[in-house]
Structures are given as C-alpha cells and as structure tokens.
Design a protein around this motif. Sequence first.
Motif, PDB file in Angstrom:
ATOM      1  N   LEU A 264       0.865  -1.451   0.380  1.00  0.00           N
ATOM      2  CA  LEU A 264      -0.335  -0.062  -0.101  1.00  0.00           C
ATOM      3  C   LEU A 264       0.810   1.093  -0.027  1.00  0.00           C
ATOM      4  O   LEU A 264       0.364   2.390  -0.645  1.00  0.00           O
ATOM      5  CB  LEU A 264      -0.700  -0.110   1.655  1.00  0.00           C
ATOM      6  N   ALA A 268       1.379   4.065  -2.955  1.00  0.00           N
ATOM      7  CA  ALA A 268       0.180   5.751  -2.504  1.00  0.00           C
ATOM      8  C   ALA A 268       1.786   5.956  -2.885  1.00  0.00           C
ATOM      9  O   ALA A 268       1.477   7.565  -3.583  1.00  0.00           O
ATOM     10  CB  ALA A 268       0.760   5.658  -0.779  1.00  0.00           C
ATOM     11  N   GLU A 318      -4.795   0.567  -5.844  1.00  0.00           N
ATOM     12  CA  GLU A 318      -5.153   1.059  -4.162  1.00  0.00           C
ATOM     13  C   GLU A 318      -6.131   0.880  -3.622  1.00  0.00           C
ATOM     14  O   GLU A 318      -6.412   0.273  -2.576  1.00  0.00           O
ATOM     15  CB  GLU A 318      -4.570   2.515  -3.622  1.00  0.00           C
ATOM     16  N   LEU A 321      -7.243  -3.191  -3.789  1.00  0.00           N
ATOM     17  CA  LEU A 321      -6.421  -3.532  -2.600  1.00  0.00           C
ATOM     18  C   LEU A 321      -6.954  -3.028  -1.222  1.00  0.00           C
ATOM     19  O   LEU A 321      -7.438  -3.784   0.155  1.00  0.00           O
ATOM     20  CB  LEU A 321      -5.382  -3.075  -2.266  1.00  0.00           C
ATOM     21  N   LEU A 322      -7.503  -1.731  -1.110  1.00  0.00           N
ATOM     22  CA  LEU A 322      -8.210  -1.646   0.108  1.00  0.00           C
ATOM     23  C   LEU A 322     -10.241  -2.375   0.631  1.00  0.00           C
ATOM     24  O   LEU A 322      -9.651  -2.419   1.683  1.00  0.00           O
ATOM     25  CB  LEU A 322      -8.698  -0.343   0.154  1.00  0.00           C
TER      26      LEU A 322
END
Length: 708
Positions: A264, A268, A318, A321-322
Amino acid sequence: MGGKQEEGEVSGKPAKYDPSFRGPIKNRGCTDVICCVLFLLFILGYIVVGIVAWVYGDPRQVLYPRNSTGAYCGMGENIDKPYLLYFNIFSCILATNIISVAENGLQCPTPQVCVSSCPEAAWTVGENEYLQTVGEVFYTKNRNFCQPGVPWNMPVPQSLQQELCPRFLLPSTPALGRCFPWTNITLPELQGFSGNTTIIQGISGLVDSLNARDISVKIFEDFAQSWYWILVALGVALVLSLLFILLLRLVAGPMVLVLILGVLGVLAYGIYYCWEEYRMLRDKGASISQLGFTTNLSAYQNVQETWLAALIVLAVLEGILLLMLIFLRQRIRIAIALLTEASKAVGQMMSTMFYPLITFVLLLICIAYWATTALYLATSGQPQYVLWAPNVSVSGCEKVPINTSCNPMAQPLNFSCPGLTCAFQGYLSTGLVQRSLFNLQIYGVLGLFWTLNWVLALGQCVLAGAFASFYWAFHKPRDIPAFPLTSAFIRTLRYHTGSLAFGALILTLVQIARVILEYIDHKLREAQNPLARCIMCCFKCCLWCLEKFIKFLNRNAYIMIAIYGKNFCVSAKNAFMLLMRNIVRVVVLDKVTDLLLLFGKLLVVGGVGVLSFFFFSGRIQGLGKNFESPHLNYYWLPIMTTILGAYVIASGFFSVFGMCVDTLFLCFLEDLERNDGSLDRPYYMSKGLLKILGKKNESPSGNKKRKK
C-alpha cells in the motif's frame, strides 16, 4: 433440504472417517500401468530418435562455415583458418536477397576460401600487376587469400580468369565465422561494377542483419566486469527468500500485515510521484496534443497525460486492495494460519526448499537433449557437390554439364571453362532419415513437452507427499516419518509414473494445440481477414482457459495421488469434488494465499532490482574503492540479469511454499469432513485453525492417545 441433497450429490459425498488412515498410504499399488508402459515406450523411441540423429546429423555445418569445396573452416586441414572469405561479396547481395542468403547457409555464387585472418586494407589488382605472377602479387605481400594449390609461377591474369585468386580485397571483420566488409569504407574502383552507393547500402544491410559482433563483445565485457556483483545480488535474493519464509514461520501475522502495508505504501508513493510529475508538466503546458504520435516512447514521459493515466491506474489498484482488505479480513486470518502451518512444515523439512534444484536439472536435461537432437536432425544428410562456373556463356563452357554432381576430391576437371569448380551446393534430402525429418522433429517436440510436464508433475507429487505426511502426523514432529521427501520421491517413481505421465500427456496435447493455433494465426496475419482473426482469437482464448484449468486440476490430482495412491482419473475426480464442496473457501482462501505469496515474490524481486539499479547505475556513492560500481557499456544488462535471476530464485522457493499451502489446504478440507473433534475422531489441524473456525478437540492433543 432437497436442494442441499442435490447439491451434495452433484459435488460428491464427503469423505468418510477411516480409523486406519494415517496420512499418505504406504501399502499401495502401481497406477495407470498402461500409460506407464506407453510413456516408457515413447521415451525409448525418443532415445532411438536421438541415436539416429547423432548418427546421420552433422552440426558442424551450423557451427562452422564451408569453403567452395565443402571443407570446414577451423577444422581438419583448415584448423588454422577459421574464417571464410568471399572473393566477390557483391554477388551475395546482387544475386539474391538477404533472406535467401541466410536460408541457404550464406552460400553465394562466388568462390569462397578459408583464411587465417580477414583483410585489413582495401586493395585491387593494379595494371602493372597483371604482368606478374601469383607469388609476386599475393604470396610475397602476405595476401594469402588464393585457393589452395595455386602455383607460385601462375600468371595473375590466368588465376583471375579461373577465379583462383580474388580480384580485390576489402577491409573486413569476422562475423559468424565469415569476413564481412566494413560499412564506413571508401570502395576502390572495381572493374565491372558500378553504383558503389548501392553496393555500400547492400553491405550495410547484410552486416546489420548478421554481424552482431560489436554488441556481443560489449555484452561479454559487461558480464566479465559485473559477474561478481551479479552473484552477490543473487545471493541477496536467496537470503531474502529464506528470510521471508523464516519470518512467516515466526511471526506470520505481523509479517503479512507489514507486507500488505508495504505494498500500500509503494502504491501510495507511486500515486504521489505521478501527481507531482503531472502537476509540474501541467504547469508547463506540456500536452500530448503538442507531441502528436511518435515511435519514440521515451518522449511520452514529458507529457502530462502519461502521468495522469499512471496516476489513475495506481489509484484504482490502491482502492481495490483496500476493499479486499476490508471485506476479506476473516479469510485473510485463515490464510495467515495456513501460511503459519506451511512455514512450520517447511521448517521441519528444509530439504524441500532445495528440491527445485532437482527439478531444474531435470528440465535442463530435457531441453538440452531436445535441442541437441533437433540440431542433429536438421543437419542430417550427405553433402552434395555440383559443377559451377561464374559465366557459362564464355568460350570453353558450352559443353560443361553445369549443376551436375561431382567429386571435389577427384582429379582436376578436364575442361577449359574459366573458373569451373566442384562447389558445395547443399545436403541431400533423399535418404530415409531425411524423408522422415519432419515427422522426427514433430516426435521430438512432443517428447519435449511431455517430458517437461512429467518432470514438473513429479516435483508437485513428491512435495505433496512430503507435506501431507506432516499434516497427518497427529503428534508433530514426533509422528513425522523419517526422510519424508526421499520416501515420497521413491514412492512416486515406483508406483505413480504412469499417473504422472497420464496427466502430463493431457496437458501436452492442449499445449501442442495452442502451438498449432499460434502457427496458424501467424500465417493468417498476412490475410488480414477480420472474421478469421476473431475466430482464431476465440479459439486461442478457449485453449488458454482449458490449459489453466487442466494445470489446476492436475496439481490437485497429484496431491490426492500422493496421499491415497489411487489412479489419475479417480484422484482428479476426488480432488475436484472436494474443491466443489468447498467452492467458497477455494475461490477466496486459496487465491488470497496465492496473492500473499505473489506479494512476497514481488518484494524479493523488487528489492533486489532496486538495489541493483542504484548500484550498477552508479547512484550509490561513498562505498569505497572495493564497492565501486564497474564501468559498463550497458548498465541495464546486469540489472536485468539480476532481476531475472532473483525472479527464478524467488519462484523456486515460493513454488515449494505454494505447493505446501495447497497440500495443507486439501488436507485441511479432508480433515473437516473426516473428523468432528471427538475423542475417536479428533482434528489434525493446528490450534490456530481450530480457534479461527471456532472448533476444538475434546481432549488436548498432548494428553490424548490415538486409538489403534
């Protein structure tokens, strides 16, 4: 209730409790004997094909060039003459195209001789040299480029008329064992030739297509300068892979959490970096509309739309995945427990981590045997020589039977035709082996795919047998049998060679069908038929999906074979039904585990790749003279080599670990169906899995004794 019963009937009946079951069954018999016999007969035929290829083949024609008489340069009587010189290199270009030249072994309609070194300076026969002899013009001036046996006192005009000596020489460099002229030279005035610009372009095209010497030398120099640091980087990849597995064994939960947070964080940072680049280029007004379309891909780094697209892609990844972490957190806990159990199994059997070396050696043997056999088959056939003359229309050549067979070792030809020689034409294709060459090559390709798939199947089944013995040991590690990997290897070879060959054959047929479709698609690309391309794309997609499904089914079938010792079809059916009865766990749990292993692989490869980039590009300063990066022509070459090597190492370690997880997962599902946690039917799974599932054994495993 009726719906559940129907669903249970479709997915098969759950495994029943068997009080005598103690893990991988030892008292088993040979399975798929017919397929085993067919496989052994096929291997025997494969060996016969190799022997035939070795007897009739001659790979020297690929490795060494031939002169006009068919003799090899760099061998035999020409051991000190490794290079081939063309008297008139222009005839190679003017008489045919480069494709025809390459397909015919770079044979040109001009005399060719073996020389010890290529010419270094441009030269042509001068007017005053026509009055001298061959010895005075060639031999005394170190121009040893005439054909063997030309007398010292032969007049130069006679040697040129009979094409025994070259009319001119060009500065050349050796490439592929042949002397090719330089491209940046000023050609001398050549009698009988015009349009030197076209000739230079032809030579340039020939050299650009065939001469990779400069690049190969630079690549060799880079490897010679950086091989030590490449080995160091691969050692780092090995340590990181082992360290990753060790950390999973000790602290699987925190390690997986750190791994996920690291991914992550990388995404980011990628989003932040893309935003900064996009904002800077947006302020400058750099847009793709100003650039337009260009084949220079590096130019797109300077436009804002490129970084905006990258920003969107990273942001979507992102977000996905979250969401996965939020909705699949319970499944991730189970995956962590399986990883912990798998790391314990690997810790008890560390030899399994190095079993991929055996698989790699076996795969290398299969590939090397096929490549050698294919090379020998392609070079089988007796050399054929024919009469050849540069100009058949001149006086004395009318009665010469041009293109008829001749013997280059016989006495000189009794003809007055200038330049008449017995030249090498090619290899006969009229023998039994040559007529069956295509069929033998197809047999070799089938043997390559079948043996490769069998070796991979052997590795999967052996590892599955070893890891299954760990899971079904009630008191770990006391009940784990001695030498589980060796026992599984011997058991698999002794009883299940036929089953592995059966599964490998099914996969081989699908892969060969895919190869045939790729060949057909390559041929249809010239037709530009949209309907045919669409149909071909659908067929390729279907076969790709079929291959993936068969690999998945075979993998689980080999696990069941290693445990229960049944034939391939029964094992594949039982494995498929077991997975169908737990389809939700299979889709979520197994894929989440694979995803975590993929993250680990990317972490190892990415870490080694980043370190290699900063080191070989010279961006790490202040390490001292002993740790300075070497001066390289292509600094990306050791970087790519290191990344590729790290990927192979990580794949080898994590393939074992992934096979361990898959084996324990099937055993876990069987454990849930066979047992209920009672005194008579306790669970074999770890306490961590029991806690996550909300189950427990009635008696602690340490105080309870298994009923005999």
